[in-house]
Scaffold this motif. Sequence first.
Motif, PDB file in Angstrom:
ATOM      1  N   UNK A  86      44.178  26.909  32.000  1.00 16.32           N
ATOM      2  CA  UNK A  86      43.740  25.522  32.152  1.00 16.32           C
ATOM      3  C   UNK A  86      44.315  24.884  33.409  1.00 16.32           C
ATOM      4  N   UNK A  87      43.551  23.942  33.974  1.00 16.34           N
ATOM      5  CA  UNK A  87      44.018  23.231  35.158  1.00 16.34           C
ATOM      6  C   UNK A  87      44.925  22.076  34.756  1.00 16.34           C
ATOM      7  N   UNK A  88      45.213  21.185  35.698  1.00 18.82           N
ATOM      8  CA  UNK A  88      46.146  20.081  35.450  1.00 18.82           C
ATOM      9  C   UNK A  88      45.644  19.119  34.385  1.00 18.82           C
ATOM     10  N   UNK A  89      44.333  19.088  34.153  1.00 24.80           N
ATOM     11  CA  UNK A  89      43.765  18.205  33.136  1.00 24.80           C
ATOM     12  C   UNK A  89      43.689  18.861  31.765  1.00 24.80           C
ATOM     13  N   UNK A  90      44.063  20.133  31.692  1.00 19.26           N
ATOM     14  CA  UNK A  90      43.988  20.861  30.430  1.00 19.26           C
ATOM     15  C   UNK A  90      42.674  21.582  30.210  1.00 19.26           C
ATOM     16  N   UNK A  91      41.717  21.418  31.146  1.00 22.57           N
ATOM     17  CA  UNK A  91      40.414  22.073  31.014  1.00 22.57           C
ATOM     18  C   UNK A  91      40.403  23.401  31.754  1.00 22.57           C
ATOM     19  N   UNK A  92      39.586  24.320  31.272  1.00 21.56           N
ATOM     20  CA  UNK A  92      39.454  25.602  31.947  1.00 21.56           C
ATOM     21  C   UNK A  92      38.508  25.463  33.129  1.00 21.56           C
ATOM     22  N   UNK A  93      38.817  26.091  34.266  1.00 20.01           N
ATOM     23  CA  UNK A  93      37.926  26.015  35.429  1.00 20.01           C
ATOM     24  C   UNK A  93      36.607  26.721  35.139  1.00 20.01           C
ATOM     25  N   UNK A  94      35.538  26.272  35.801  1.00 19.40           N
ATOM     26  CA  UNK A  94      34.219  26.870  35.593  1.00 19.40           C
ATOM     27  C   UNK A  94      34.065  28.191  36.320  1.00 19.40           C
ATOM     28  N   UNK A  95      33.066  28.954  35.896  1.00 19.70           N
ATOM     29  CA  UNK A  95      32.809  30.240  36.526  1.00 19.70           C
ATOM     30  C   UNK A  95      32.418  30.088  37.993  1.00 19.70           C
ATOM     31  N   UNK A  96      31.854  28.944  38.364  1.00 18.78           N
ATOM     32  CA  UNK A  96      31.404  28.734  39.738  1.00 18.78           C
ATOM     33  C   UNK A  96      32.463  28.082  40.624  1.00 18.78           C
ATOM     34  N   UNK A  97      33.663  27.832  40.090  1.00 15.70           N
ATOM     35  CA  UNK A  97      34.720  27.224  40.898  1.00 15.70           C
ATOM     36  C   UNK A  97      35.247  28.241  41.905  1.00 15.70           C
ATOM     37  N   UNK A  98      35.766  27.769  43.055  1.00 17.45           N
ATOM     38  CA  UNK A  98      36.259  28.707  44.082  1.00 17.45           C
ATOM     39  C   UNK A  98      37.352  29.637  43.575  1.00 17.45           C
ATOM     40  N   UNK A  99      38.238  29.110  42.699  1.00 20.70           N
ATOM     41  CA  UNK A  99      39.342  29.925  42.201  1.00 20.70           C
ATOM     42  C   UNK A  99      38.936  30.962  41.174  1.00 20.70           C
ATOM     43  N   UNK A 100      37.713  30.874  40.691  1.00 22.85           N
ATOM     44  CA  UNK A 100      37.213  31.845  39.709  1.00 22.85           C
ATOM     45  C   UNK A 100      36.024  32.603  40.289  1.00 22.85           C
ATOM     46  N   UNK A 101      34.867  31.940  40.329  1.00 21.13           N
ATOM     47  CA  UNK A 101      33.662  32.597  40.827  1.00 21.13           C
ATOM     48  C   UNK A 101      33.774  33.020  42.274  1.00 21.13           C
ATOM     49  N   UNK A 102      34.438  32.179  43.101  1.00 21.17           N
ATOM     50  CA  UNK A 102      34.582  32.520  44.512  1.00 21.17           C
ATOM     51  C   UNK A 102      35.380  33.796  44.713  1.00 21.17           C
ATOM     52  N   UNK A 103      36.506  33.903  43.996  1.00 23.70           N
ATOM     53  CA  UNK A 103      37.337  35.103  44.115  1.00 23.70           C
ATOM     54  C   UNK A 103      36.638  36.331  43.543  1.00 23.70           C
ATOM     55  N   UNK A 104      35.939  36.153  42.424  1.00 19.69           N
ATOM     56  CA  UNK A 104      35.210  37.287  41.836  1.00 19.69           C
ATOM     57  C   UNK A 104      34.133  37.780  42.791  1.00 19.69           C
ATOM     58  N   UNK A 105      33.442  36.842  43.458  1.00 13.75           N
ATOM     59  CA  UNK A 105      32.406  37.226  44.418  1.00 13.75           C
ATOM     60  C   UNK A 105      33.002  37.996  45.594  1.00 13.75           C
ATOM     61  N   UNK A 106      34.132  37.496  46.110  1.00 16.23           N
ATOM     62  CA  UNK A 106      34.801  38.209  47.214  1.00 16.23           C
ATOM     63  C   UNK A 106      35.185  39.616  46.772  1.00 16.23           C
ATOM     64  N   UNK A 107      35.763  39.718  45.581  1.00 12.96           N
ATOM     65  CA  UNK A 107      36.151  41.026  45.074  1.00 12.96           C
ATOM     66  C   UNK A 107      34.963  41.955  44.929  1.00 12.96           C
ATOM     67  N   UNK A 108      33.839  41.439  44.425  1.00 11.71           N
ATOM     68  CA  UNK A 108      32.645  42.268  44.237  1.00 11.71           C
ATOM     69  C   UNK A 108      32.102  42.773  45.571  1.00 11.71           C
ATOM     70  N   UNK A 109      32.121  41.916  46.595  1.00  7.86           N
ATOM     71  CA  UNK A 109      31.625  42.326  47.915  1.00  7.86           C
ATOM     72  C   UNK A 109      32.502  43.425  48.504  1.00  7.86           C
ATOM     73  N   UNK A 110      33.823  43.241  48.403  1.00  8.78           N
ATOM     74  CA  UNK A 110      34.731  44.256  48.950  1.00  8.78           C
ATOM     75  C   UNK A 110      34.598  45.567  48.176  1.00  8.78           C
ATOM     76  N   UNK A 111      34.444  45.483  46.855  1.00  7.60           N
ATOM     77  CA  UNK A 111      34.288  46.697  46.064  1.00  7.60           C
ATOM     78  C   UNK A 111      32.983  47.409  46.380  1.00  7.60           C
ATOM     79  N   UNK A 112      31.946  46.653  46.753  1.00  2.34           N
ATOM     80  CA  UNK A 112      30.708  47.298  47.199  1.00  2.34           C
ATOM     81  C   UNK A 112      30.965  48.114  48.469  1.00  2.34           C
ATOM     82  N   UNK A 113      31.796  47.550  49.367  1.00  4.44           N
ATOM     83  CA  UNK A 113      32.193  48.306  50.554  1.00  4.44           C
ATOM     84  C   UNK A 113      33.014  49.529  50.195  1.00  4.44           C
ATOM     85  N   UNK A 114      33.832  49.403  49.160  1.00  5.48           N
ATOM     86  CA  UNK A 114      34.626  50.539  48.685  1.00  5.48           C
ATOM     87  C   UNK A 114      33.726  51.672  48.204  1.00  5.48           C
ATOM     88  N   UNK A 115      32.676  51.337  47.481  1.00  7.85           N
ATOM     89  CA  UNK A 115      31.750  52.356  46.997  1.00  7.85           C
ATOM     90  C   UNK A 115      31.093  53.085  48.165  1.00  7.85           C
TER      91      UNK A 115
END
Length: 557
Positions: free
Chosen positions: A245-274
């Motif tokens: 949870x963030x400072x307000x006690x709510x969970x960040x959304x899947x599209x937030x930079x700290x969640x969806x943004x990082x997952x997207x970056x990871x997926x792109x790099x892993x595609x390069x790994x493949x």
Amino acid sequence: MTSSTASGDTPMATTATPPSAPAVMLSHRARMAVLGATLLGLFLASLDQTIVGTALPRIVTDLHGDSLYTWVVTVYLLTSTITGPIYGRLSDAYGRKPLLMAGISLFLVGSALSGLSQNMTELIAFRALQGLGAGALFPISLAVIGDLFSPRERGRYQGVFGAVFGISFIAGPFLGGFLTDHVSWHWVFYVNLPIGIAALAIIAAVLPSIRRASGSWRDIDFLGIGLFSAGVVPLLIGLSNKGQPDSTGALPGWLSPGVGGLILVGAIVLAGFVLAEARAREPIMPLDLFRNRTYSASQAAVFLIAVAMFTAVIFLPRYYQAVRGVSATASGYEIWPLLLGLIGGSIAGGILISKVGRYRSMLIGSAVLLVAGAALMTRLGATTGSPVLWAWMLVVGLGVGPSLSGFTVVVQNCVTPERIGVATSTLTFFRQVGGSVGLAAAGTLFSSTFANRLSGAITAQGVPASAAAHLTGNQGSLTAVGDISGQISAALPPAQHDLVARIVTGIHDAFAASVAQIFWLSLAASALALVAIVVLRDVPLRGGGQERDAGDMVAVA
């Protein structure tokens, strides 16, 4: 008998039936000694995942690190997950013994330094070092079984390894709580030292060095290691952030930079790994292995079963703490039927595989049990009786247990001996990532369900809607464990304090319904796992003695 080259197997060699005898020829006494040492190493890594959690509240209080609380766990998960496939591939080329000893040594150094930590920055850095060593313990320990025993014998001993996971879930919370309360949290890390030193001594004395092929550091897939690390780090951090949870006690959304943004970056790099792995001479994760239908289906099934398993293991203790009001340590023991089923299922599944020489029917049966158990758990409520809940948990445990031993046997049976390490480590990787994905998704589903059900559950207890409105804006504190009556009283005007008991009942109903809802996720994952298992080819496991073909011998120092 299909032979393999030193540089790697052709696709046909990958799917050929492996030899019927173990790759390493040792006496029964020596094999049992090595088995005991590798069991100790595996126990170290699995215990660390449960013992530290109990001590964390005291640790962060003493080291003044509330804001860095989750990183004590996250950094260990990151480094151990990243290094697992790397250790597995290197152990195939350079031998199990040096890589396993290096991993245990790193783990022990990290443990000692973690116990000596004077601030959170030091603790996080030393936990990362611990994880660098732990990455070797799971895959190489399991691969050693593939070296020591014939394909048909492996099930029996892999079942014992699966039981180690269950035992660690029992011993970890108790030992962590006892050491923290009666000795010092520092000993949560120091307790690893005598166990690890004993394991090191036995491995050094008994486990032979196996030379499968001449290797050079120039053959190491440095590009693959770099891309794999760069892709997995943001992926796991994004998944971890989703459950925090963030400072307000709510969970960040899947599209937030700290969640969806990082997952997207990871997926792109892993595609390069493949892409890089497809061209690498000695890839750390050979892609041609996935051409084998049974191998690919096993990796998918393990990923999906991990999604279902971690949901139960993490959220059921929380249910007991928040709804039943038991302590953190006691909640770990309330799920004893789940652990009993897990341990018993792992051992029984391994014995059955060894006795029958086949695995598909047993894995299908266990998956059906997991589907049934998850379906039963969707009926969980605040007033569900303990005997009924224990029966449901036992079914879930019996559904998960055989997968801990069975799939290791399956993937090792799919590949030639010189690829057992990388196949086993890849299986461990998919299990860990599946757990991370499952927890992130379950956390989101729990929070959204609780938000949607809270107001209705409170008003269903005869509480006026005006009183419920005072509480629904602060849902984060209402899911906390312990007595929340004081928080509710503080949020209500004095004239409504007589409603507190009914409000607590409504909150418990909403909490239980939210936990039940996440088992729909487990149900979906286990059903998909069942589909993946049906796809498996049931290749007979051969061998029970010490025979082997001369062409399959490996050099032993």
